[in-house]
Design a protein around this motif. Sequence first.
Motif, PDB file in Angstrom:
ATOM      1  N   GLU A  97      -2.356  -9.519  -6.266  1.00  0.00           N
ATOM      2  CA  GLU A  97      -1.240  -8.988  -5.499  1.00  0.00           C
ATOM      3  C   GLU A  97      -1.383  -7.478  -5.359  1.00  0.00           C
ATOM      4  O   GLU A  97      -1.880  -6.807  -6.273  1.00  0.00           O
ATOM      5  N   ILE A  98      -0.950  -6.945  -4.219  1.00  0.00           N
ATOM      6  CA  ILE A  98      -1.100  -5.520  -3.950  1.00  0.00           C
ATOM      7  C   ILE A  98       0.246  -4.808  -4.069  1.00  0.00           C
ATOM      8  O   ILE A  98       1.303  -5.423  -3.906  1.00  0.00           O
ATOM      9  N   PRO A  99       0.250  -3.499  -4.347  1.00  0.00           N
ATOM     10  CA  PRO A  99       1.501  -2.741  -4.420  1.00  0.00           C
ATOM     11  C   PRO A  99       2.153  -2.590  -3.041  1.00  0.00           C
ATOM     12  O   PRO A  99       1.492  -2.716  -1.999  1.00  0.00           O
ATOM     13  N   ASP A 100       3.440  -2.282  -3.062  1.00  0.00           N
ATOM     14  CA  ASP A 100       4.187  -2.135  -1.821  1.00  0.00           C
ATOM     15  C   ASP A 100       3.646  -0.988  -0.977  1.00  0.00           C
ATOM     16  O   ASP A 100       3.586  -1.085   0.250  1.00  0.00           O
ATOM     17  N   ASN A 101       3.246   0.113  -1.612  1.00  0.00           N
ATOM     18  CA  ASN A 101       2.690   1.231  -0.850  1.00  0.00           C
ATOM     19  C   ASN A 101       1.403   0.828  -0.125  1.00  0.00           C
ATOM     20  O   ASN A 101       1.147   1.272   0.992  1.00  0.00           O
ATOM     21  N   ALA A 102       0.588   0.021  -0.775  1.00  0.00           N
ATOM     22  CA  ALA A 102      -0.646  -0.451  -0.143  1.00  0.00           C
ATOM     23  C   ALA A 102      -0.324  -1.290   1.091  1.00  0.00           C
ATOM     24  O   ALA A 102      -1.014  -1.207   2.116  1.00  0.00           O
ATOM     25  N   ASN A 103       0.722  -2.100   0.996  1.00  0.00           N
ATOM     26  CA  ASN A 103       1.134  -2.903   2.146  1.00  0.00           C
ATOM     27  C   ASN A 103       1.551  -2.015   3.309  1.00  0.00           C
ATOM     28  O   ASN A 103       1.164  -2.247   4.462  1.00  0.00           O
ATOM     29  N   SER A 104       2.306  -0.952   3.025  1.00  0.00           N
ATOM     30  CA  SER A 104       2.747  -0.044   4.090  1.00  0.00           C
ATOM     31  C   SER A 104       1.560   0.676   4.722  1.00  0.00           C
ATOM     32  O   SER A 104       1.485   0.826   5.952  1.00  0.00           O
ATOM     33  N   ILE A 105       0.617   1.131   3.885  1.00  0.00           N
ATOM     34  CA  ILE A 105      -0.546   1.851   4.412  1.00  0.00           C
ATOM     35  C   ILE A 105      -1.437   0.909   5.218  1.00  0.00           C
ATOM     36  O   ILE A 105      -1.917   1.258   6.308  1.00  0.00           O
ATOM     37  N   ARG A 106      -1.669  -0.299   4.704  1.00  0.00           N
ATOM     38  CA  ARG A 106      -2.462  -1.273   5.468  1.00  0.00           C
ATOM     39  C   ARG A 106      -1.808  -1.568   6.812  1.00  0.00           C
ATOM     40  O   ARG A 106      -2.480  -1.641   7.853  1.00  0.00           O
ATOM     41  N   ASN A 107      -0.488  -1.741   6.806  1.00  0.00           N
ATOM     42  CA  ASN A 107       0.211  -2.024   8.055  1.00  0.00           C
ATOM     43  C   ASN A 107       0.075  -0.875   9.034  1.00  0.00           C
ATOM     44  O   ASN A 107      -0.148  -1.080  10.232  1.00  0.00           O
ATOM     45  N   MET A 108       0.206   0.350   8.547  1.00  0.00           N
ATOM     46  CA  MET A 108       0.054   1.503   9.441  1.00  0.00           C
ATOM     47  C   MET A 108      -1.351   1.571  10.025  1.00  0.00           C
ATOM     48  O   MET A 108      -1.536   1.872  11.207  1.00  0.00           O
ATOM     49  N   MET A 109      -2.351   1.294   9.207  1.00  0.00           N
ATOM     50  CA  MET A 109      -3.727   1.323   9.714  1.00  0.00           C
ATOM     51  C   MET A 109      -3.954   0.235  10.760  1.00  0.00           C
ATOM     52  O   MET A 109      -4.614   0.463  11.781  1.00  0.00           O
ATOM     53  N   GLN A 110      -3.394  -0.947  10.511  1.00  0.00           N
ATOM     54  CA  GLN A 110      -3.564  -2.033  11.475  1.00  0.00           C
ATOM     55  C   GLN A 110      -2.778  -1.750  12.759  1.00  0.00           C
ATOM     56  O   GLN A 110      -3.276  -1.981  13.864  1.00  0.00           O
ATOM     57  N   LEU A 111      -1.567  -1.245  12.636  1.00  0.00           N
ATOM     58  CA  LEU A 111      -0.765  -0.915  13.810  1.00  0.00           C
ATOM     59  C   LEU A 111      -1.395   0.220  14.611  1.00  0.00           C
ATOM     60  O   LEU A 111      -1.387   0.214  15.838  1.00  0.00           O
ATOM     61  N   ASN A 112      -1.951   1.202  13.883  1.00  0.00           N
ATOM     62  CA  ASN A 112      -2.635   2.304  14.539  1.00  0.00           C
ATOM     63  C   ASN A 112      -3.831   1.791  15.332  1.00  0.00           C
ATOM     64  O   ASN A 112      -4.097   2.240  16.454  1.00  0.00           O
TER      65      ASN A 112
END
Length: 597
Positions: A97-112
């Motif tokens: 499982e990944i931390p919540d911050n990692a989820n936000s950063i991954r999402n930003m990279m994918q959305l970007n």
Amino acid sequence: MVVQTPNGFSLDTAGQRIVVDPVTRIEGHMRCEVNVDADNVIRNAVSTGTMWRGLEVILRGRDPRDAWAFTERICGVCTGTHALTSVRAVEDALGIEIPDNANSIRNMMQLNLQIHDHVVHFYHLHALDWVNPVNALRADPRATSELQQTVGPNHPMSSPGYFRDVQNRLRQFVESGQLGLFRNGYWDNPAYLLPPEADLMAVTHYLEALDLQKEIVKVHTIFGGKNPHPNWLVGGVPCPINVHSTGAVGAINMERLNQVSTILSLCDDFVRNVYIPDVIAIGGFYRNWLHGGGLSSQAVLSYGDIPEHANNFAPETLHLPRGAIINGDLSTVHEVDIRDPEQIQEFVDHSWYDYGEPGVGKHPWDGVTNAKFELGENTVGSRTNIREIDEAAKYSWIKAPRWRGHAMEVGPLARYIVGYASGHEQITDQVTGLLRTMDLPVEALFSTLGRTAARALEAQYCADLQRHFFDKLVTNIRNGDESTANVARWDPSTWPASTRGVGFTEAPRGALGHWVSIADGRIENYQCVVPTTWNGSPRDAAGNIGAFEASLLGTPMERPEEPVEILRTLHSFDPCLACSTHVMSPDGHELTTVKVR
């Protein structure tokens, strides 16, 4: 000869055969052949992937924690999306499982990535299918300025002098006989419908988008260290957070967060003030060219993506919707489970691979990649000079994935159709607003124009989501949470002896899945089913045709020898056929083998 396909299309192989090779401007090779009747209407279409990826073979026996670095090289345009899918597959297999911050950063990279890819697609890979840059030389810069201020009044670069300067630069290209980026076009073809002022506005924004794209991807450089091919990490993201430092190598501090915030605003401004107005303006002149729907009105698929909460991929937590629509029934959105062997299977009856027996479909966990290049007896030409392919035999390096036996379209339009049919609030508001603005019925979605417009709407939605996850990350940091990775199960000694997992995302081009099997700490099997595998699939064992092939049927052509209409529709999918990993001689013999240790 007329053939009726099980998925409802009539194919007629009589008439003139037109070959377009290659179709794509970047990322590998794609070939298309069509038959046109006496009225120059397309009655048969054959789509061929002409290069073999082969990464599934390369990954066997490797450390699964390294798989992302290999799969990321599948594509140099949608950079990072394969890495994200890979780390998710390995995390799923190992129970990480990944931390919540990692989820936000991954999402930003994918959305970007979604925004960057959509902007590059529209302006640099697809716009010239609609826009005639040579015709822009006839434009009145003052009238172009008025058009800009009508469709995109908030864009600051809209003066007559600005457009005149661009027109003069373009004139220098043309008069020198060196069209540069705009060479080899069919610029006198009557399929181009824009007035000169719209052409000049679009060409100007084409050039602006060239400057923009290098700024957008700095988000990947900040969080992933570089672009293309940013760094990823099984268990989270590789960038530590240290807001109190100004010099820590690779750390995310306030200066870098402020830079990210500036880039997010830049993305939002361009999409709202340039991209969407251009799509509406150009689409208005092509409002009656509603061809190219193909499977989009019948069968579409989305895995969903952008989870609100870390490690929770339930449909209700995903900002991009999950679901399948079949038989054209928008009233029913079917649940999708990519683990289910009854839902996803790949067939190779018309692909240059071998499963050992005909008519067999394999779930990716059971998939094999055994190349078998052979041409049908009705092929015109030779192995090294194919003039006409034999679609009754094997004819593509792309397999034929099916969802419960159905050929499916994937991509931004598929996502938006699933979202619209599901009652997704933001997507429904966007779709109804665009249709109202352009005074078009909902049926207009199911077209090449609808496929192009869906990308622009999604870019706007992704810009909003980027800001949402940026604010969420900043709030977490302010509350004292700076964790970005979970390495508790990094050591292979903590892994089960045998396990398997699946990772998925919604790549810019559509549904993307990686399936991995791990034994004794090494990759035993790895299979990728990429968006262009879905859209560009050849026929299957039952004779169903894929999305590319279906989209061309019924399209009238102004001049078959100048296939603007074929390019326009196929480019609307943004086809990406990744580069080959084997080097062959003209006779098919391997030239060299490179071992990476």
